[in-house]
Design a protein around this motif. Structure first.
Motif, PDB file in Angstrom:
ATOM      1  N   GLU A 192       0.891  -1.150   0.090  1.00 45.21           N
ATOM      2  CA  GLU A 192       0.086   0.116   0.021  1.00 45.21           C
ATOM      3  C   GLU A 192       0.695   1.212   0.068  1.00 45.21           C
ATOM      4  N   ALA A 193       2.099   1.183   0.450  1.00 44.68           N
ATOM      5  CA  ALA A 193       2.791   2.511   0.716  1.00 44.68           C
ATOM      6  C   ALA A 193       4.304   2.154   0.887  1.00 44.68           C
ATOM      7  N   VAL A 194       4.966   3.364   0.822  1.00 45.63           N
ATOM      8  CA  VAL A 194       6.448   3.406   1.193  1.00 45.63           C
ATOM      9  C   VAL A 194       6.698   4.309   2.528  1.00 45.63           C
ATOM     10  N   ASN A 195       7.010   3.718   3.677  1.00 49.44           N
ATOM     11  CA  ASN A 195       7.563   4.160   4.653  1.00 49.44           C
ATOM     12  C   ASN A 195       9.007   4.643   4.887  1.00 49.44           C
ATOM     13  N   ILE A 196       8.925   5.897   5.177  1.00 50.72           N
ATOM     14  CA  ILE A 196      10.315   6.535   5.212  1.00 50.72           C
ATOM     15  C   ILE A 196      10.784   7.117   6.769  1.00 50.72           C
ATOM     16  N   TYR A 197      11.870   6.709   7.198  1.00 57.27           N
ATOM     17  CA  TYR A 197      12.230   7.490   8.516  1.00 57.27           C
ATOM     18  C   TYR A 197      13.246   8.545   8.191  1.00 57.27           C
ATOM     19  N   ILE A 198      12.826   9.628   8.836  1.00 57.05           N
ATOM     20  CA  ILE A 198      13.740  10.931   8.274  1.00 57.05           C
ATOM     21  C   ILE A 198      14.292  11.705   9.574  1.00 57.05           C
ATOM     22  N   ILE A 199      15.130  12.187   9.252  1.00 52.52           N
ATOM     23  CA  ILE A 199      16.121  13.094  10.383  1.00 52.52           C
ATOM     24  C   ILE A 199      15.746  14.480   9.774  1.00 52.52           C
ATOM     25  N   ILE A 200      15.235  15.346  10.784  1.00 53.81           N
ATOM     26  CA  ILE A 200      15.130  16.818  10.568  1.00 53.81           C
ATOM     27  C   ILE A 200      16.242  17.491  11.349  1.00 53.81           C
ATOM     28  N   ARG A 201      17.054  18.189  10.827  1.00 59.88           N
ATOM     29  CA  ARG A 201      18.057  19.279  11.576  1.00 59.88           C
ATOM     30  C   ARG A 201      17.718  20.516  11.369  1.00 59.88           C
ATOM     31  N   ALA A 220      15.470   5.679  -8.237  1.00 57.96           N
ATOM     32  CA  ALA A 220      16.659   5.884  -8.717  1.00 57.96           C
ATOM     33  C   ALA A 220      17.058   6.294 -10.123  1.00 57.96           C
ATOM     34  N   THR A 221      16.038   6.616 -10.909  1.00 60.12           N
ATOM     35  CA  THR A 221      16.148   7.005 -12.229  1.00 60.12           C
ATOM     36  C   THR A 221      16.174   8.926 -12.118  1.00 60.12           C
ATOM     37  N   GLY A 222      15.896   9.285 -10.967  1.00 59.37           N
ATOM     38  CA  GLY A 222      15.731  10.726 -10.736  1.00 59.37           C
ATOM     39  C   GLY A 222      14.553  11.236 -10.743  1.00 59.37           C
ATOM     40  N   GLU A 223      13.728  10.475 -11.288  1.00 61.24           N
ATOM     41  CA  GLU A 223      12.390  10.955 -11.620  1.00 61.24           C
ATOM     42  C   GLU A 223      11.460  10.929 -10.204  1.00 61.24           C
ATOM     43  N   MET A 224      10.523  12.155  -9.974  1.00 61.19           N
ATOM     44  CA  MET A 224       9.890  12.280  -9.142  1.00 61.19           C
ATOM     45  C   MET A 224       8.785  11.312  -8.946  1.00 61.19           C
ATOM     46  N   VAL A 225       8.562  10.605  -7.722  1.00 69.72           N
ATOM     47  CA  VAL A 225       7.462   9.561  -7.465  1.00 69.72           C
ATOM     48  C   VAL A 225       6.269  10.055  -7.059  1.00 69.72           C
ATOM     49  N   CYS A 226       6.582  11.111  -5.966  1.00 69.88           N
ATOM     50  CA  CYS A 226       5.251  11.559  -5.064  1.00 69.88           C
ATOM     51  C   CYS A 226       5.851  12.934  -4.547  1.00 69.88           C
ATOM     52  N   LYS A 227       4.705  13.725  -4.480  1.00 71.86           N
ATOM     53  CA  LYS A 227       4.877  14.985  -3.855  1.00 71.86           C
ATOM     54  C   LYS A 227       3.742  15.149  -2.831  1.00 71.86           C
ATOM     55  N   ILE A 245      11.540  11.411  12.333  1.00 75.88           N
ATOM     56  CA  ILE A 245      10.027  11.368  12.195  1.00 75.88           C
ATOM     57  C   ILE A 245       9.627  10.290  11.024  1.00 75.88           C
ATOM     58  N   SER A 246       8.752   9.633  11.054  1.00 77.34           N
ATOM     59  CA  SER A 246       8.440   8.731  10.234  1.00 77.34           C
ATOM     60  C   SER A 246       7.306   9.033   9.089  1.00 77.34           C
ATOM     61  N   LEU A 247       7.496   8.881   7.906  1.00 80.72           N
ATOM     62  CA  LEU A 247       6.351   9.577   6.932  1.00 80.72           C
ATOM     63  C   LEU A 247       5.884   8.392   5.994  1.00 80.72           C
ATOM     64  N   SER A 248       4.476   8.271   5.746  1.00 79.00           N
ATOM     65  CA  SER A 248       4.181   7.233   4.856  1.00 79.00           C
ATOM     66  C   SER A 248       3.609   7.837   3.412  1.00 79.00           C
ATOM     67  N   PHE A 249       4.113   7.259   2.481  1.00 76.47           N
ATOM     68  CA  PHE A 249       3.746   7.817   1.093  1.00 76.47           C
ATOM     69  C   PHE A 249       2.981   6.690   0.467  1.00 76.47           C
ATOM     70  N   SER A 250       1.726   7.180   0.447  1.00 79.46           N
ATOM     71  CA  SER A 250       0.650   6.133   0.039  1.00 79.46           C
ATOM     72  C   SER A 250       1.026   5.993  -1.661  1.00 79.46           C
ATOM     73  N   LYS A 251       0.788   4.637  -1.970  1.00 79.33           N
ATOM     74  CA  LYS A 251       1.133   4.507  -3.488  1.00 79.33           C
ATOM     75  C   LYS A 251      -0.150   4.742  -4.366  1.00 79.33           C
ATOM     76  N   ASP A 252      -1.146   5.227  -3.607  1.00 77.91           N
ATOM     77  CA  ASP A 252      -2.474   5.549  -4.493  1.00 77.91           C
ATOM     78  C   ASP A 252      -2.252   7.051  -5.029  1.00 77.91           C
ATOM     79  N   VAL A 253      -1.127   7.871  -4.493  1.00 78.55           N
ATOM     80  CA  VAL A 253      -1.009   9.249  -5.065  1.00 78.55           C
ATOM     81  C   VAL A 253       0.333   9.297  -5.798  1.00 78.55           C
ATOM     82  N   PHE A 254       1.013   7.989  -6.064  1.00 81.05           N
ATOM     83  CA  PHE A 254       2.426   8.076  -6.853  1.00 81.05           C
ATOM     84  C   PHE A 254       1.976   8.677  -8.341  1.00 81.05           C
ATOM     85  N   LEU A 255       2.861   9.372  -8.632  1.00 77.81           N
ATOM     86  CA  LEU A 255       2.985   9.952 -10.043  1.00 77.81           C
ATOM     87  C   LEU A 255       3.592   9.006 -10.967  1.00 77.81           C
ATOM     88  N   LYS A 256       4.312   7.828 -10.684  1.00 78.00           N
ATOM     89  CA  LYS A 256       4.863   6.967 -11.528  1.00 78.00           C
ATOM     90  C   LYS A 256       4.340   5.412 -11.047  1.00 78.00           C
TER      91      LYS A 256
END
Length: 273
Positions: A192-201, A220-227, A245-256
């Motif tokens: 359903e999604a891509v989950n990413i752990y992020i550090i904000i400084r 990996a191609t440098g193309e935007m997958v999601c915004k 912080i952990s963020l979840s990018f739902s595949k429903d809104v992927f541009l690719k």
């Protein structure tokens, strides 16, 4: 990855506290159009003209930034240099009248360097000479950040994982003063999604509260997958602090359709979504 970083064009905005005739506004607009785009999360000053006066020198300049939040400047230290890089003048300015800048915005301003601010004899400074202007702190970097783990992170990570994140923060590249940096350090994909752990400084000298975090995800191609803009409530980061912080990018809104996540990167979008 070797892809060039994204750049952003600022929009010029004139202060209501500095009444400029239409002709002068046109001149500033012209100079602004010639400026190169900024990379994400930058603060920049561009000198336009230098005039010698009896009390010192007056410099007109354009201040611009590509932060994803409104910018309010308090005190800034500006340096005027000649085209060879020799410092001609230096002064700390109170920017209270400058007002706030919307995200990704530029504003012209006028600066008076008095005789005591000059670093060379005044006769070495020629009226309307070629020059450049820089922020003193713009050339400085912050490398030591204190990791802050809230209760959820402290309980959710075992000591070994906490130590890993702490060591990661210690080994990240320094960032310029008055910048915000995000780094992704853990990636997990499911159906359903891509989950990413992020550090904000936070390299500002004050606490920042982030309510919305606009993020772009690239494959990996440098193309935007999601915004996406992530509403994260009142997310507070103190000066020179790093927070995960952990963020979840739902595949429903992927541009690719079929992204290649063999490598990936994330960037902050310097505008509100």
């Amino acid at each position: 990855m070797s892809n060039s970083p994204k750049t952003y064009k600022t929009q010029i905005d004139f202060s209501t506290d500095w009444e400029l005739p239409a002709q002068e506004k046109y001149i500033f607009q012209f100079f602004h159009q010639q400026l190169e785009n900024l990379e994400a999360n930058q603060l920049h000053v561009h000198g336009v003209k230098l005039y010698t006066v009896d009390s010192g020198i007056v410099v007109t300049a354009i201040l611009r930034h590509s932060l994803p939040k409104k910018l309010i400047l308090d005190q800034v230290v500006l340096i005027v240099k000649d085209k060879e890089g020799k410092e001609l003048a230096k002064r700390q300015f109170d920017m209270q009248l400058f007002g706030q800048l919307d995200p990704c915005t530029a504003r012209p301003w006028k600066f008076l360097f008095e005789m005591e601010d000059l670093l060379v004899p005044q006769d070495e400074i020629i009226n309307e000479m070629d020059f450049e202007m820089v922020f003193e702190y713009y050339e400085k970097v912050v490398k030591d950040f204190e990791l802050f783990l809230d209760e959820n992170w402290s309980k959710g990570l075992v000591l070994e994982q906490q130590e890993f994140v702490k060591n990661l923060v210690a080994t990240l590249e320094p960032i310029k003063v008055n910048e915000i940096s995000i780094v992704g350090f853990h990636f997990h994909e499911n159906e359903e999604a891509v989950n990413i752990y992020i550090i904000i400084r936070n390299a500002f000298d004050q606490t920042l509260t982030i309510e919305n975090l606009p993020i772009q995800l690239f494959d990996a191609t440098g193309e935007m997958v999601c915004k996406l803009g992530f509403p994260i409530g009142q997310f507070e980061i103190k000066a020179q602090q790093a927070r995960p912080i952990s963020l979840s990018f739902s595949k429903d809104v992927f541009l690719k359709e079929k992204p290649d996540f063999t490598t990936w990167k994330i960037e902050m979008v310097p505008q509100t979504l």
